[in-house]
Design an enzyme around this catalytic site. Structure first.
Site, PDB file in Angstrom:
ATOM      1  N   LYS A  96       0.879  -1.166   0.000  1.00  0.00           N
ATOM      2  CA  LYS A  96       0.000   0.000   0.000  1.00  0.00           C
ATOM      3  C   LYS A  96       0.919   1.219   0.000  1.00  0.00           C
ATOM      4  O   LYS A  96       1.333   1.707   1.059  1.00  0.00           O
ATOM      5  CB  LYS A  96      -0.925  -0.025   1.214  1.00  0.00           C
ATOM      6  CG  LYS A  96      -2.010   1.040   1.173  1.00  0.00           C
ATOM      7  CD  LYS A  96      -3.059   0.801   2.261  1.00  0.00           C
ATOM      8  CE  LYS A  96      -4.056   1.935   2.358  1.00  0.00           C
ATOM      9  NZ  LYS A  96      -4.969   2.042   1.215  1.00  0.00           N
TER      10      LYS A  96
HETATM   11  N1  PMP Z   1      -7.770  -1.852  -2.862  1.00  0.00           N
HETATM   12  C1  PMP Z   1      -7.240  -0.627  -2.801  1.00  0.00           C
HETATM   13  C2  PMP Z   1      -6.527  -0.088  -4.000  1.00  0.00           C
HETATM   14  C3  PMP Z   1      -7.353   0.142  -1.637  1.00  0.00           C
HETATM   15  O1  PMP Z   1      -6.834   1.370  -1.573  1.00  0.00           O
HETATM   16  C4  PMP Z   1      -8.058  -0.390  -0.528  1.00  0.00           C
HETATM   17  C5  PMP Z   1      -8.205   0.424   0.718  1.00  0.00           C
HETATM   18  N2  PMP Z   1      -7.115   0.263   1.584  1.00  0.00           N
HETATM   19  C6  PMP Z   1      -8.590  -1.681  -0.644  1.00  0.00           C
HETATM   20  C7  PMP Z   1      -8.427  -2.389  -1.820  1.00  0.00           C
HETATM   21  C8  PMP Z   1      -9.305  -2.325   0.500  1.00  0.00           C
HETATM   22  O2  PMP Z   1      -8.387  -2.688   1.514  1.00  0.00           O
HETATM   23  P1  PMP Z   1      -8.801  -2.680   3.043  1.00  0.00           P
HETATM   24  O3  PMP Z   1      -9.987  -3.575   3.162  1.00  0.00           O
HETATM   25  O4  PMP Z   1      -7.614  -3.193   3.762  1.00  0.00           O
HETATM   26  O5  PMP Z   1      -9.119  -1.282   3.396  1.00  0.00           O
END
Ligand code: PMP
Length: 312
Positions: A159
């Site tokens: 991320k």
């Molecule tokens: N994909 C992307 C590109 C994101 O930015 C997010 C948000 N963090 C998610 C999926 C979902 O991840 P999470 O459930 O950990 O928030």
């Protein structure tokens, strides 16, 4: 507009919100060199509690490792504790927590290895990302003309700030065309994810979601849905998904920390299923919201209380 809270944590110290600034020549500004997280703290009858804190901190440490930020200067446990302290210091009942590790001010040039790593933890109040109504009614989305990045370009499991240039293109195009979100395909042409959400497709009672190899972020909410579906006895497969399966699905929904579980009611102006939230999304929402609001037992230990239990 963000509503400021009192304090932001910077490299081990709490500083006033307004003082959490960086130099314009910090490495991250030119080169996008940051990794970060998005975490929710929910209000429960037992006080504020952070959802899946350990998993979020772990993903941040993983993201840092991928980008050779080997030494953040704080252990995963210290970072998690600092986030809980942050929520306490700002006296928040529910909030969104944004930890960021960035390559700071020092050298200029692509090589990041001689620049300091600065860590900031901030929190603020944040409502429903795609709107309160979206959780019940569903959203209208499109398939983006932008793909997610190829696996040998930017690592999707991290991320990282730079990844969100791609997300911004997807989001802006969707908004420009009157949709609330875009679904990106991977470079092989299969369904990947939204600009900030993972995606799930239901047909004939079975849930499909793209595998980690489809250029998706390993979402913590995605993982929670895998667990809930298993416990509810709903079949779920991680598999490549052709675009047209979206159109003929009974249900499609997004998952994410910000979006939580948001049903999709149309894609490219094609009605999905009944054109409103379907039974599978509703069932998962019920379980998910039950756990995070504290009205259902936290069977999986997903909530970390912000205030230690009295007498503990
Ligand atoms: N994909 C992307 C590109 C994101 O930015 C997010 C948000 N963090 C998610 C999926 C979902 O991840 P999470 O459930 O950990 O928030």
């Amino acid at each position: 507009m963000l509503t400021p809270t009192d304090k932001i944590w910077h490299n081990g110290r709490f500083i006033p919100w307004a003082d959490a600034t960086i130099h314009v020549l910090s490495h991250v500004v030119s080169y996008g060199s940051s990794v970060f997280e998005g975490i929710r703290c929910y209000s429960t009858p037992a006080g504020p509690a952070v959802f899946r804190l350990r998993e979020h901190v772990r993903r941040m440490v993983d993201s840092a490792k991928i980008y050779r930020m080997e030494n953040l200067g704080y252990s995963a446990e210290q970072l998690g504790d600092a986030m809980l302290e942050l929520v306490r210091v700002n006296r928040m009942d529910s909030c969104y927590i944004r930890p960021i590790a960035l390559r700071g001010y020092g050298e200029m040039g692509v090589n990041p290895l001689h620049n300091p790593i600065d860590i900031y933890l901030a929190c603020w109040s944040w409502g429903k990302y795609l709107g309160e109504e979206a959780l019940a009614e569903g959203v209208d989305v499109c398939v983006s003309s932008w793909n997610r990045f190829a696996p040998n370009t930017l690592p999707a499991l991290a991320k990282a700030g730079a990844n969100y240039m791609n997300s911004q293109l997807i989001k802006m195009e969707a908004l420009a065309n009157g949709y609330s979100e875009g679904i990106a395909l991977d470079t092989a042409g299969y369904v990947s994810e939204g600009s900030g959400e993972n995606i799930f497709v239901v047909r004939d009672g079975k849930i499909h979601t793209p595998p980690l190899g489809a250029s998706v972020l390993p979402g913590i909410t995605r993982d929670s849905i895998l667990t809930l579906a298993r416990d509810l006895g709903i079949p779920l497969v991680e598999t490549i998904i052709p675009r047209e399966l979206l159109y003929i699905a009974d249900e499609v929904f997004f998952s994410g920390t910000a979006a939580e579980i948001t049903p999709i009611r149309s894609i490219d102006k094609i009605k999905i299923g009944s054109g409103r939230r379907g039974p599978v999304a509703e069932k998962l929402q019920k379980e998910f919201f039950g756990v995070i609001t504290g009205s259902r037992e936290d069977r999986y230990g997903w909530l970390t209380p912000v205030h230690a239990a009295v007498g503990a």
